[in-house]
Scaffold this motif. Structure first.
Motif, PDB file in Angstrom:
ATOM      1  N   ILE A   1      58.084 -13.023 -12.832  1.00  0.00           N
ATOM      2  CA  ILE A   1      57.386 -11.868 -13.403  1.00  0.00           C
ATOM      3  C   ILE A   1      56.408 -11.274 -12.394  1.00  0.00           C
ATOM      4  O   ILE A   1      56.331 -10.052 -12.230  1.00  0.00           O
ATOM      5  N   VAL A   2      55.663 -12.127 -11.675  1.00  0.00           N
ATOM      6  CA  VAL A   2      54.704 -11.636 -10.680  1.00  0.00           C
ATOM      7  C   VAL A   2      55.434 -10.892  -9.556  1.00  0.00           C
ATOM      8  O   VAL A   2      55.008  -9.811  -9.136  1.00  0.00           O
ATOM      9  N   LEU A   3      56.540 -11.446  -9.070  1.00  0.00           N
ATOM     10  CA  LEU A   3      57.301 -10.770  -8.018  1.00  0.00           C
ATOM     11  C   LEU A   3      57.887  -9.451  -8.508  1.00  0.00           C
ATOM     12  O   LEU A   3      57.922  -8.461  -7.769  1.00  0.00           O
ATOM     13  N   THR A   4      58.338  -9.405  -9.747  1.00  0.00           N
ATOM     14  CA  THR A   4      58.890  -8.172 -10.302  1.00  0.00           C
ATOM     15  C   THR A   4      57.804  -7.113 -10.441  1.00  0.00           C
ATOM     16  O   THR A   4      58.027  -5.936 -10.127  1.00  0.00           O
ATOM     17  N   ILE A   5      56.621  -7.506 -10.887  1.00  0.00           N
ATOM     18  CA  ILE A   5      55.517  -6.555 -10.998  1.00  0.00           C
ATOM     19  C   ILE A   5      55.092  -6.069  -9.618  1.00  0.00           C
ATOM     20  O   ILE A   5      54.827  -4.874  -9.423  1.00  0.00           O
ATOM     21  N   PHE A   6      55.062  -6.973  -8.633  1.00  0.00           N
ATOM     22  CA  PHE A   6      54.730  -6.571  -7.275  1.00  0.00           C
ATOM     23  C   PHE A   6      55.742  -5.558  -6.747  1.00  0.00           C
ATOM     24  O   PHE A   6      55.382  -4.563  -6.117  1.00  0.00           O
ATOM     25  N   LYS A   7      57.018  -5.811  -7.030  1.00  0.00           N
ATOM     26  CA  LYS A   7      58.061  -4.882  -6.586  1.00  0.00           C
ATOM     27  C   LYS A   7      57.908  -3.533  -7.287  1.00  0.00           C
ATOM     28  O   LYS A   7      58.073  -2.481  -6.663  1.00  0.00           O
ATOM     29  N   ALA A   8      57.574  -3.535  -8.560  1.00  0.00           N
ATOM     30  CA  ALA A   8      57.368  -2.282  -9.291  1.00  0.00           C
ATOM     31  C   ALA A   8      56.188  -1.502  -8.713  1.00  0.00           C
ATOM     32  O   ALA A   8      56.273  -0.281  -8.535  1.00  0.00           O
ATOM     33  N   PHE A   9      55.083  -2.185  -8.402  1.00  0.00           N
ATOM     34  CA  PHE A   9      53.934  -1.514  -7.782  1.00  0.00           C
ATOM     35  C   PHE A   9      54.313  -0.920  -6.426  1.00  0.00           C
ATOM     36  O   PHE A   9      53.903   0.180  -6.085  1.00  0.00           O
ATOM     37  N   PHE A  10      55.101  -1.656  -5.661  1.00  0.00           N
ATOM     38  CA  PHE A  10      55.523  -1.160  -4.348  1.00  0.00           C
ATOM     39  C   PHE A  10      56.399   0.085  -4.485  1.00  0.00           C
ATOM     40  O   PHE A  10      56.239   1.050  -3.737  1.00  0.00           O
ATOM     41  N   ILE A  11      57.310   0.080  -5.449  1.00  0.00           N
ATOM     42  CA  ILE A  11      58.165   1.241  -5.684  1.00  0.00           C
ATOM     43  C   ILE A  11      57.328   2.443  -6.100  1.00  0.00           C
ATOM     44  O   ILE A  11      57.524   3.559  -5.610  1.00  0.00           O
ATOM     45  N   VAL A  12      56.387   2.223  -7.008  1.00  0.00           N
ATOM     46  CA  VAL A  12      55.521   3.324  -7.452  1.00  0.00           C
ATOM     47  C   VAL A  12      54.683   3.845  -6.289  1.00  0.00           C
ATOM     48  O   VAL A  12      54.530   5.056  -6.115  1.00  0.00           O
ATOM     49  N   ALA A  13      54.172   2.949  -5.468  1.00  0.00           N
ATOM     50  CA  ALA A  13      53.339   3.373  -4.341  1.00  0.00           C
ATOM     51  C   ALA A  13      54.137   4.166  -3.321  1.00  0.00           C
ATOM     52  O   ALA A  13      53.663   5.175  -2.796  1.00  0.00           O
ATOM     53  N   GLU A  14      55.360   3.737  -3.037  1.00  0.00           N
ATOM     54  CA  GLU A  14      56.152   4.400  -2.005  1.00  0.00           C
ATOM     55  C   GLU A  14      56.834   5.664  -2.507  1.00  0.00           C
ATOM     56  O   GLU A  14      56.715   6.718  -1.909  1.00  0.00           O
ATOM     57  N   PHE A  15      57.586   5.554  -3.583  1.00  0.00           N
ATOM     58  CA  PHE A  15      58.434   6.665  -3.994  1.00  0.00           C
ATOM     59  C   PHE A  15      57.724   7.685  -4.880  1.00  0.00           C
ATOM     60  O   PHE A  15      58.151   8.825  -4.967  1.00  0.00           O
ATOM     61  N   MET A  16      56.653   7.271  -5.547  1.00  0.00           N
ATOM     62  CA  MET A  16      55.880   8.229  -6.324  1.00  0.00           C
ATOM     63  C   MET A  16      54.608   8.625  -5.575  1.00  0.00           C
ATOM     64  O   MET A  16      53.763   9.315  -6.120  1.00  0.00           O
ATOM     65  N   HIS A  17      54.482   8.156  -4.334  1.00  0.00           N
ATOM     66  CA  HIS A  17      53.400   8.520  -3.427  1.00  0.00           C
ATOM     67  C   HIS A  17      52.011   8.190  -3.980  1.00  0.00           C
ATOM     68  O   HIS A  17      51.046   8.885  -3.682  1.00  0.00           O
ATOM     69  N   LEU A  18      51.924   7.145  -4.781  1.00  0.00           N
ATOM     70  CA  LEU A  18      50.634   6.773  -5.354  1.00  0.00           C
ATOM     71  C   LEU A  18      49.681   6.240  -4.290  1.00  0.00           C
ATOM     72  O   LEU A  18      48.471   6.423  -4.398  1.00  0.00           O
ATOM     73  N   LYS A  19      50.218   5.615  -3.238  1.00  0.00           N
ATOM     74  CA  LYS A  19      49.316   5.055  -2.229  1.00  0.00           C
ATOM     75  C   LYS A  19      48.624   6.139  -1.413  1.00  0.00           C
ATOM     76  O   LYS A  19      47.660   5.859  -0.717  1.00  0.00           O
ATOM     77  N   HIS A  20      49.090   7.370  -1.524  1.00  0.00           N
ATOM     78  CA  HIS A  20      48.466   8.473  -0.800  1.00  0.00           C
ATOM     79  C   HIS A  20      47.462   9.229  -1.665  1.00  0.00           C
ATOM     80  O   HIS A  20      46.903  10.225  -1.229  1.00  0.00           O
ATOM     81  N   GLU A  21      47.248   8.769  -2.878  1.00  0.00           N
ATOM     82  CA  GLU A  21      46.317   9.437  -3.790  1.00  0.00           C
ATOM     83  C   GLU A  21      44.916   8.860  -3.633  1.00  0.00           C
ATOM     84  O   GLU A  21      44.716   7.840  -2.976  1.00  0.00           O
ATOM     85  N   VAL A  22      43.962   9.500  -4.296  1.00  0.00           N
ATOM     86  CA  VAL A  22      42.590   9.003  -4.260  1.00  0.00           C
ATOM     87  C   VAL A  22      42.493   7.722  -5.091  1.00  0.00           C
ATOM     88  O   VAL A  22      43.284   7.485  -5.993  1.00  0.00           O
TER      89      VAL A  22
END
Length: 113
Positions: free
Chosen positions: A55-76
């Protein structure tokens, strides 16, 4: 502008060269996390530890996908916290409801025995 955007000036009439390096980096990170998930799922005995790791690895992967493909890591940072805090509270609510639900089911079952 996103870090993966091509910032080189493009002469008029030419199509810019695609910058696919960040896509491959993201691909290999996701493949690595998925392979690690498969290793834990298929090599460990079933139990709470295996499920927790998965579950932890799946959540980490989901956060990574959101950060990269939805560009969340570039937000404030405020927007990131606005998304993460409610999600963390929802996960906590889900865990609380499942644990209370199993307790209630056991209490009812013990009452009729």
């Amino acid at each position: 502008m996103a870090n993966h955007a091509n910032t080189e000036p493009v002469p008029a009439g030419e199509i810019p060269k695609p910058n696919v390096g960040w896509i491959w980096k993201t691909f290999f990170v996701l493949v690595g996390i998925t392979a690690l998930e498969f290793v834990f799922v298929f090599l460990m005995d079933p139990g709470t530890l295996r499920n927790s790791i998965f579950i932890v690895l799946t959540i980490f992967k989901a956060f990574f996908i959101v950060a990269e493909f939805m560009h969340l890591k570039h937000e404030v940072k405020a927007l990131i916290w606005t998304i993460l805090i409610p999600m963390a509270l929802l996960v906590w609510l889900l865990i609380a409801l499942v644990s209370e639900g199993t307790y209630g089911g056991q209490a009812i079952q013990n009452a009729f025995n």
